[in-house]
Design an enzyme around this catalytic site. Structure first.
Site, PDB file in Angstrom:
ATOM      1  N   TYR A 192     -34.482 -69.037 -18.274  1.00 11.87           N
ATOM      2  CA  TYR A 192     -33.727 -68.156 -17.393  1.00 11.87           C
ATOM      3  C   TYR A 192     -32.225 -68.414 -17.538  1.00 11.87           C
ATOM      4  O   TYR A 192     -31.667 -69.337 -16.937  1.00 11.87           O
ATOM      5  CB  TYR A 192     -34.154 -68.336 -15.942  1.00 11.87           C
ATOM      6  CG  TYR A 192     -35.646 -68.207 -15.717  1.00 11.87           C
ATOM      7  CD1 TYR A 192     -36.439 -67.404 -16.537  1.00 11.87           C
ATOM      8  CD2 TYR A 192     -36.266 -68.900 -14.685  1.00 11.87           C
ATOM      9  CE1 TYR A 192     -37.807 -67.293 -16.335  1.00 11.87           C
ATOM     10  CE2 TYR A 192     -37.634 -68.781 -14.471  1.00 11.87           C
ATOM     11  CZ  TYR A 192     -38.395 -67.983 -15.294  1.00 11.87           C
ATOM     12  OH  TYR A 192     -39.751 -67.873 -15.092  1.00 11.87           O
TER      13      TYR A 192
ATOM     14  N   HIS B 198     -44.522 -73.126 -21.088  1.00 14.96           N
ATOM     15  CA  HIS B 198     -44.092 -71.759 -20.840  1.00 14.96           C
ATOM     16  C   HIS B 198     -44.406 -70.838 -22.019  1.00 14.96           C
ATOM     17  O   HIS B 198     -43.939 -71.069 -23.138  1.00 14.96           O
ATOM     18  CB  HIS B 198     -42.571 -71.753 -20.582  1.00 14.96           C
ATOM     19  CG  HIS B 198     -42.066 -70.528 -19.895  1.00 14.96           C
ATOM     20  ND1 HIS B 198     -40.717 -70.300 -19.693  1.00 14.96           N
ATOM     21  CD2 HIS B 198     -42.704 -69.474 -19.345  1.00 14.96           C
ATOM     22  CE1 HIS B 198     -40.563 -69.162 -19.060  1.00 14.96           C
ATOM     23  NE2 HIS B 198     -41.746 -68.636 -18.840  1.00 14.96           N
TER      24      HIS B 198
END
Length: 311
Positions: free
Chosen positions: A48, A125
């Site tokens: 992010y 992830h």
């Protein structure tokens, strides 16, 4: 307000994605409102904003007692710091590295940016196309850190139910962050994954219950998204049909979407995106409001699985 399931917040908006990150003052307002409303489960990732989110969340957490909240981040998928993102789902500038060395370095950097000496959860992830590397590199490295007390739990975060299922067949995980795969539009996590989670006692955090927006906004908002992309006419018609059934049962679409994702017995928590205080209060109010048991039966006419009858 007492939601039917616990709620956490994801902090992707603190980093640049397909839009500029939200300003500091707005981020502080959102975070303080969430804290005042009792939310204590916070998630971020190096992806992010290329660690912008970790950096800024660390600043927001300063002064908060470490034992008062549950904090997670991720390893394995990365992007350059503050880079503009072309495609949030499959951005060409992102890279994947699930090696032991990269995993250990990533956790060390996350700890520094978040201003803490431990992480409650670390997820591998988006390893959908990198399962062997995750199984041989990242997950054993995270298990070492768990044994050392640096992290409390390890798991997988992915938009693909089959990824979670494949990892669970090969190794022990504590918790999964399943994004968008048990919603009014997609129940694929219930095919094989959720039954296995219930059998194994694996916690499930269900993220993206609105499938990136369309189940919150409804089908007639031009800029709405489904899984980060503009929905086509057929998908808008599908949501329109779902919305019609919900309204016939006296339930707004957004409320139905939240309750549906929360209703499955395998789901232990919903993780919502960071949002302005009014929107957060609205979501929590929806999760605290009752919905008629007849709603799930009515939705079955659209071939949407009854979440109470699964597993």
């Amino acid at each position: 307000m007492t939601p039917v399931k616990p709620v956490g917040l994801g902090f992707a908006l603190l980093g640049s994605s397909n839009a500029d990150p939200i300003p500091d003052a707005q981020a502080r307002q959102m975070f303080d409102a969430a804290w005042d409303l009792g939310l204590r489960r916070f998630d971020t990732a190096p992806l992010y904003g290329g660690r912008q989110s970790e950096e800024r969340l660390g600043q927001l957490l300063q002064g908060r007692p470490r034992d008062s909240y549950v904090l997670s981040t991720k390893v394995g998928r990365y992007r350059d710091y503050a880079v503009k993102v072309v495609n949030p789902k499959d951005n060409p500038g992102d890279w994947h590295d699930y090696s032991r060395e990269s995993t250990l370095r990533s956790v060390e950097q996350s700890l520094k940016l978040l201003g803490t000496d431990r992480l409650d959860i670390v997820f591998v992830h988006d390893c959908d196309k990198h399962l062997p590397e995750a199984l041989s590199g990242a997950l054993p490295a995270l298990a070492e850190l768990k044994a050392q007390g640096v992290i409390g739990a390890l798991g997988c975060g992915s938009n693909v139910a089959a990824t979670h299922h494949a990892l669970l067949r090969e190794t022990d995980l504590d918790v999964l962050m399943v994004a968008g795969r048990f919603t009014l539009l997609d129940q694929s996590a219930d095919d094989d994954l959720f039954p296995l989670c219930l059998a194994r006692g694996v916690q499930v955090e269900l993220a993206a219950p609105f499938n990136s927006g369309i189940l919150a906004t409804g089908p007639d908002v031009d800029e709405t998204r489904f899984d980060y992309q503009p929905p086509d006419a057929a998908l808008r018609d599908r949501v329109r049909a779902i919305q019609s059934v919900c309204h016939a049962e006296g339930v707004p679409l957004k409320r139905a979407a939240l309750h549906y994702a929360a209703a499955h017995p395998a789901v232990t928590r919903l993780v919502l995106g960071l949002i302005h205080p009014e929107g957060l209060r609205s979501n929590l109010a929806d999760l605290s409001a009752p919905v008629p048991h007849t709603l799930w039966t009515a939705l079955e006419t659209l071939n949407i699985r009854n979440p109470k009858a699964t597993a």
